[in-house]
Design a protein around this motif. Structure first.
Motif: not given
Length: 226
Positions: A5-11, A23-30, A39-41, A63-64
């Motif tokens: 939950l420190d980076n909930p969107a990435w999780s 997105g890709g392997a290093l950054a994603l968005r809904y 979020a980024s990795a 970004v949260a």
């Protein structure tokens, strides 16, 4: 190891909600019809550059994260606020006499209208598909709702909680939240949520419902530079 939950969107976007990831392997968005979170990795240069490219190509994003966001190439910070992230290990149980309705695609237009009026947080035409939503109708009109947003194994976010101004003060939000949290617990998930750090009344309500502080979260709105 970092808490999921420190980076909930990435999780969420790399597990339970990978079907909504863009997105890709290093950054994603809904997907933009569902949510505006990205979020980024990590905060290493390559993931931050990928996040910047994603925002530049697809528009503003939120970004949260627990850790403050460094400078992201090709973006500007439109807004930054602190929030608290709260979890409920033992949420208050639902009221057995409380009557509510399950909401779905047929209610989407009304859900969006209610969220647009009350501003519980970013809500789009597909947000209701991110999880289960419930609501209350009065004389046929949708007057309150609550549901689920980000989800990663073991955790699910309570979100979209709102009540029409004409019906506030009756405790509807708390009753709906109890049902939403109870459903999460029933399937082995711990409810979590976010509130702006200066929203004392909301935080007090969540504490009465069994939530406790877990972390301070940086809410950063990134926009494409220029």
């Amino acid at each position: 190891m970092a808490h999921p939950l420190d980076n909930p969107a990435w999780s969420a976007l790399t597990t339970s909600q990978a079907h909504l990831a863009r997105g890709g392997a290093l950054a994603l968005r809904y997907d933009g019809d569902h949510a505006i979170f990205a979020a980024s990795a990590s905060h290493d240069p390559a993931p931050l550059a990928a996040l910047g490219a994603l925002v530049a190509a697809s528009g503003a994003a939120i970004v949260a994260e627990k850790t403050p966001l460094p400078m992201v190439p090709r973006t500007v910070i439109h807004k930054h606020r602190m929030a608290v992230q709260m979890v409920a290990e033992a949420p208050a149980p639902p009221d057995p006499d409380f009557t509510f309705l399950d909401l779905g695609d047929a209610d989407a237009a009304e859900m969006l209208a209610l969220a647009t009026l009350t501003e519980p947080g970013p809500f789009f035409r597909g947000t209701h598909r991110m999880g289960r939503f419930i609501g209350i109708r009065h004389e046929g009109r949708l007057i309150a709702m609550a549901g689920e947003r980000m989800r990663t194994p073991g955790y699910a976010e309570v979100s979209g909680v709102c009540t029409h101004p004409d019906f506030r003060g009756a405790g509807l939000a708390g009753k709906l939240m109890r049902v939403v949290a109870g459903r999460m617990v029933a399937q082995g998930e711990m409810p979590f949520l976010h509130a702006y750090a200066d929203n004392a009344s909301a935080i007090a309500l969540y504490e009465r419902l069994g939530y406790r502080w877990r972390a301070d979260i940086n809410i950063t709105v990134l926009a494409p530079a220029g």
